[in-house]
Design a protein around this motif. Structure first.
Motif, short mmCIF file in Angstrom:
data_model
loop_
_atom_site.label_atom_id
_atom_site.label_comp_id
_atom_site.label_asym_id
_atom_site.label_seq_id
_atom_site.Cartn_x
_atom_site.Cartn_y
_atom_site.Cartn_z
N GLY A 1 3.73 -1.04 8.43
CA GLY A 1 2.70 -2.06 8.42
C GLY A 1 1.38 -1.46 7.95
N LEU A 2 0.29 -1.83 8.60
CA LEU A 2 -1.02 -1.31 8.19
C LEU A 2 -1.41 -0.09 9.03
CD1 LEU A 2 -2.83 -4.54 7.07
CD2 LEU A 2 -2.38 -2.51 5.67
N PHE A 3 -0.46 0.77 9.26
CA PHE A 3 -0.66 2.08 9.88
C PHE A 3 -0.02 3.07 8.91
CE2 PHE A 3 0.68 5.65 12.52
CZ PHE A 3 -0.33 5.79 13.46
N VAL A 4 -0.85 3.61 8.00
CA VAL A 4 -0.33 4.38 6.88
C VAL A 4 -1.04 5.74 6.79
CG1 VAL A 4 -0.13 4.44 4.34
CG2 VAL A 4 0.33 2.31 5.58
N GLY A 5 -0.29 6.77 6.49
CA GLY A 5 -0.87 8.10 6.29
C GLY A 5 -0.45 8.68 4.95
N LEU A 6 -1.38 9.37 4.33
CA LEU A 6 -1.13 10.04 3.04
C LEU A 6 -1.48 11.50 3.27
CD1 LEU A 6 -0.88 9.45 -0.22
CD2 LEU A 6 -3.33 9.86 -0.14
N GLU A 7 -0.46 12.37 3.26
CA GLU A 7 -0.74 13.76 3.59
C GLU A 7 -0.91 14.59 2.31
OE1 GLU A 7 1.27 15.36 6.88
OE2 GLU A 7 0.37 17.33 6.58
N LEU A 8 -2.04 15.29 2.26
CA LEU A 8 -2.34 16.11 1.08
C LEU A 8 -1.99 17.56 1.36
CD1 LEU A 8 -5.76 14.54 0.02
CD2 LEU A 8 -3.50 14.13 -0.98
N VAL A 9 -1.35 18.20 0.34
CA VAL A 9 -0.94 19.60 0.50
C VAL A 9 -1.35 20.39 -0.74
CG1 VAL A 9 1.04 19.12 1.98
CG2 VAL A 9 1.34 19.07 -0.51
N LEU B 1 0.84 -1.21 0.00
CA LEU B 1 0.00 0.00 0.00
C LEU B 1 0.87 1.25 0.00
CD1 LEU B 1 -2.79 1.42 0.30
CD2 LEU B 1 -2.57 1.12 2.78
N LYS B 2 1.88 1.26 0.84
CA LYS B 2 2.76 2.43 0.93
C LYS B 2 3.49 2.63 -0.41
CE LYS B 2 6.44 3.94 3.84
NZ LYS B 2 7.34 3.58 4.95
N LYS C 1 -6.00 8.52 6.54
CA LYS C 1 -5.40 7.48 7.37
C LYS C 1 -5.94 6.10 6.99
CE LYS C 1 -8.67 8.18 11.19
NZ LYS C 1 -8.84 8.41 12.62
N PHE C 2 -5.04 5.15 7.05
CA PHE C 2 -5.40 3.75 6.75
C PHE C 2 -5.01 2.90 7.95
CE2 PHE C 2 -4.37 6.06 2.94
CZ PHE C 2 -5.42 5.76 2.09
N LYS C 3 -6.04 2.39 8.62
CA LYS C 3 -5.79 1.50 9.76
C LYS C 3 -6.80 0.35 9.68
CE LYS C 3 -6.38 4.87 12.75
NZ LYS C 3 -6.43 5.67 13.99
N PRO C 4 -6.76 -0.42 8.59
CA PRO C 4 -7.80 -1.43 8.36
C PRO C 4 -7.61 -2.66 9.23
CG PRO C 4 -6.10 -1.63 6.69
CD PRO C 4 -5.72 -0.45 7.55
N PRO C 5 -8.62 -3.52 9.28
CA PRO C 5 -8.42 -4.84 9.87
C PRO C 5 -7.19 -5.49 9.23
CG PRO C 5 -10.74 -4.53 9.36
CD PRO C 5 -10.01 -3.35 8.78
N LEU C 6 -6.47 -6.30 9.98
CA LEU C 6 -5.19 -6.82 9.47
C LEU C 6 -5.34 -7.87 8.37
CD1 LEU C 6 -2.70 -7.03 12.49
CD2 LEU C 6 -3.40 -5.08 11.10
N CYS C 7 -6.57 -8.27 8.07
CA CYS C 7 -6.79 -9.20 6.96
C CYS C 7 -6.90 -8.45 5.62
CB CYS C 7 -8.03 -10.06 7.21
SG CYS C 7 -9.49 -9.07 7.60
N PHE C 8 -6.69 -7.17 5.62
CA PHE C 8 -6.67 -6.35 4.40
C PHE C 8 -5.76 -7.02 3.37
CE2 PHE C 8 -6.04 -2.08 2.32
CZ PHE C 8 -7.35 -1.63 2.38
N SER C 9 -6.21 -7.05 2.09
CA SER C 9 -5.47 -7.83 1.09
C SER C 9 -4.70 -6.95 0.11
CB SER C 9 -6.43 -8.72 0.31
OG SER C 9 -7.21 -7.91 -0.56
#
Lengths: 457, 457
Positions: A364-372, A343-344, A411-419
């Motif tokens: 891991g599955l703790f991801v941020g995408l910052e918009l400017v 994802l990253k 922010k992306f913090k989905p269940p860990l079964c995210f595919s």
């Protein structure tokens, strides 16, 4: 069981009438009614499926059958309080101990991350006999009165800052005072805490605790710079205080490479108190404080019982054990690492095509995408972030939300079964929406930080 | 599911090592390991059955199959947070509203009585914009930092009394400053609150709330004298404050004649905020704040979201609804009334034979038996009460515990399925034990109040 008992409009009308309006709905202009869920998918009353990128609580996937099974079996057998001896509480504590550094070996079970953080504060004050707490800017540690006091995200909008609370700069290397070009941002940000401690001492006050999320979430999905925590711990210990790591949002393998996010800071760092919550019971109210024998002994020495009516009951602990089992059996940590990296990677590729993507960060599955609005000034693109969230929901049936002082971080913090496929779908949809947004030439006024009213120039 | 995974000695050793020692065990000299339960009965690892007179949480009986069924069905379907629309939360709030006076029509769902009381305090402070709180002596409102501040039972042993907290005399007509011979103890005790309010005003401070359990429990199973609450509410309202009724231990039909214990104070009394907890989920972590539209609106007006991660989730609300159904279907309120009256009657008869029984009081299945060394001085018989508790457990396998400032009150708060035969058994066993105690001539030194260190003469 009937999935829907009321028509959606009726549910909404009753909700407005009966539930405090401070309890807000997602997408308040057009809220969603969800009637069932499985894995990383939520379904509304018309059986429309939504991809869930935000339910960090439903860690091993919504409605995992092994969790339901463990809960039902234990509910049928016994659910007393922890004043009676029971195997589940000790077996669960033993399993948690095995996942933590050796010195974090005493546990207190509670019902929510907020209860855990409140108790952590009590433990810290009792052990140190000091009062003052240092927190990082924009932090949120819970909804209780004691925690609003140590949450700049809340107290700036409410009662204001107490004299015993001190706010250190958020160690954000994208937007903070020391950035990615700094030779050693970990040391530089830790030194801001050192300076604060000196200020506190000059006032004749004493440091009780440094209290921080291992990855500041509300602050904008921040990854602490290397070396920060070990240095802060050193300074705080020298001042007679303790380091409290709030892992309520970040624990249980979300970061992939480690089971706990504080472990990203290296083996020479170990907090004195760790609080656990949200994912712990996969939706069941379950949370915990882990600490050292010395701190627990100091708390015992006050001679007063700590009794938490539901905390550590056999059902909660059976659920907690089942969550640990599923994380292991399904290698969800491995999945968080692989899918999170993918994802990253996909979002980083988008960054080459979209000027609005200022930063992509995560573990891991703790991801941020910052918009400017512009990459040089890094002006937060708050409205654009809101637009992406809205369109992802309406056009793609994907739930994402925003964080950060300017609500400019997806922010992306989905269940860990995210595919892998889920990650690809999300990236494709964001690509399409940002392309359209650029065409529509979204150009908006300067933003004001929703937490502290500071203006971003 | 295996009922026992570890030998009892091993469980105990792990418990000592892994769980904070402030979390105490019942019968700490010889703790009990419980592995299963049904109705009002608990079973240890050797399948020994114990009669449970103390688990007020397991309101409709331990492991009631309808509760387990409702929980499992909803867990299999959906367990998101309350930011999505769902029928369960609104249907549950609607059912609770129907049981309460009309003005208590807005609900906030949380995970524990402590979370509910903390939120009640926030609501009261936000609405009144005042800070000072009046509580009754020996009160306990929860384990959180904010609640220790308003719990004399705790703060006298810990940080001490805050300047914004004021303690009114416990309206105990057996042992308090106005007794059963007083012509109007309700008015007299209410006037102590009036006096306190005047003192507070003289200091230039302002009353936020009067905060009290509808039946003070830790205080010693106290029944508030008639007229007390309505008068207190009148005085508190005149001072611009609100009346918070803590129903965490006393709600959901325990008192038999009414669904809520505050209703014992008559129809001219209605609190402004009511907190619910323990029995609400029959062991599942579920609690709630009910309040008026005006107070809820003032809370909304601060513009800050109140989000409770697990509060009001579909599983918690399904369980809450099932508990209400079972109370109704099995007429547990009726049972509380009948069996409670029988128990009180049996204990009152014992009083004629045992000089040590100073007082028998109660409503429904909320009953207290106060032991004294002499009836005239009413000296608390703390050691005798402890002896009765010990012998009931060892000789009769009955779990009872003590309350009150001197731990001299045997308390009965059993699951509401408690039977006439259970009541008879308990009375017989107490009769036998008190007879033996009298023969053994238990004669012990004066007692010190464990809460405030005052000596009883």
């Amino acid at each position: 069981m009937a999935q829907q008992k009321l028509r959606k409009q009726e549910t909404l009308a009753m909700r407005k009438r009966l539930i405090g309006q401070s309890c807000r709905l997602f997408y308040s202009d057009d809220p969603v009614k969800i009637v069932r869920a499985r894995g990383q998918y939520l379904f509304d009353e018309n059986n429309q499926r939504y991809l869930d990128c935000i339910s960090n609580v439903h860690h091993v996937g919504h409605c995992h059958p092994k969790i339901t099974e463990a809960a039902a079996a234990q509910m049928d057998l016994l659910n007393t309080n922890s004043r009676f001896l029971h195997d589940n509480i000790v077996l669960y504590a033993d399993r948690l101990a095995a996942s933590l550094p050796e010195k974090l070996c005493v546990f207190y079970f509670v019902n929510s991350g907020s209860e855990a953080n409140d108790l952590a504060l009590r433990l810290a004050q009792q052990f140190t006999q000091h009062q003052d707490v240092i927190v990082v800017d924009h932090a949120y540690h819970g909804h209780l009165m004691s925690l609003i006091d140590i949450s700049p995200y809340k107290f700036r909008k409410l009662a204001g800052q107490k004299e015993w609370v001190h706010v250190a700069p958020l160690p954000d290397t994208y937007r903070g005072i020391y950035r990615e070009t700094h030779p050693n941002p970990g040391q530089a940000y830790a030194d801001t805490v050192k300076d604060l401690i000196e200020d506190v001492h000059k006032k004749g006050r004493k440091i009780c605790a440094f209290f921080a999320e291992s990855l500041p979430s509300v602050g904008g999905q921040i990854i602490l710079p290397q070396g920060y925590s070990a240095k802060v711990a050193e300074y705080v210990h020298s001042a007679g205080g303790v380091y409290v790591a709030d892992e309520v949002q970040t624990g249980f393998g979300r970061v992939g490479s480690h089971f706990w996010a504080f472990q990203l800071q290296g083996e020479d760092f170990c907090p004195d108190i760790v609080t656990l919550g949200k994912p712990m019971g996969n939706g069941h109210p379950l949370a915990c404080v882990a600490t050292t024998k010395e701190i627990a002994d100091a708390f015992t020495a006050n001679g007063v019982e700590y009794f938490n009516t539901f905390g550590g009951n056999p059902v909660s602990c059976a659920i907690g054990l089942a969550v640990l089992d599923v994380i292991k059996e399904e290698d969800l940590r491995g999945n968080a690492m692989t899918v999170g990296a993918h994802l990253k990677d996909l979002l980083t590729k988008l960054q080459t095509r979209h000027q609005m993507i200022g930063d992509v960060r995560g573990v891991g599955l703790f991801v941020g995408l910052e918009l400017v609005k512009d990459r040089e000034q890094r002006t937060p693109a708050t409205e654009c972030a809101a637009l992406v969230v809205k369109r992802l929901k309406e056009e793609d049936r994907i739930f994402v939300s925003t964080d950060g002082p300017w609500e400019s971080v997806l922010k992306f913090k989905p269940p860990l079964c995210f595919s892998m496929e889920d990650a690809e779908l999300v990236a494709q949809c964001i690509d399409r929406i940002l392309t359209a947004a650029a065409t529509e030439n979204i150009n908006l006024p300067n933003n004001t930080c929703i937490n502290c009213k500071r203006e971003q120039k």
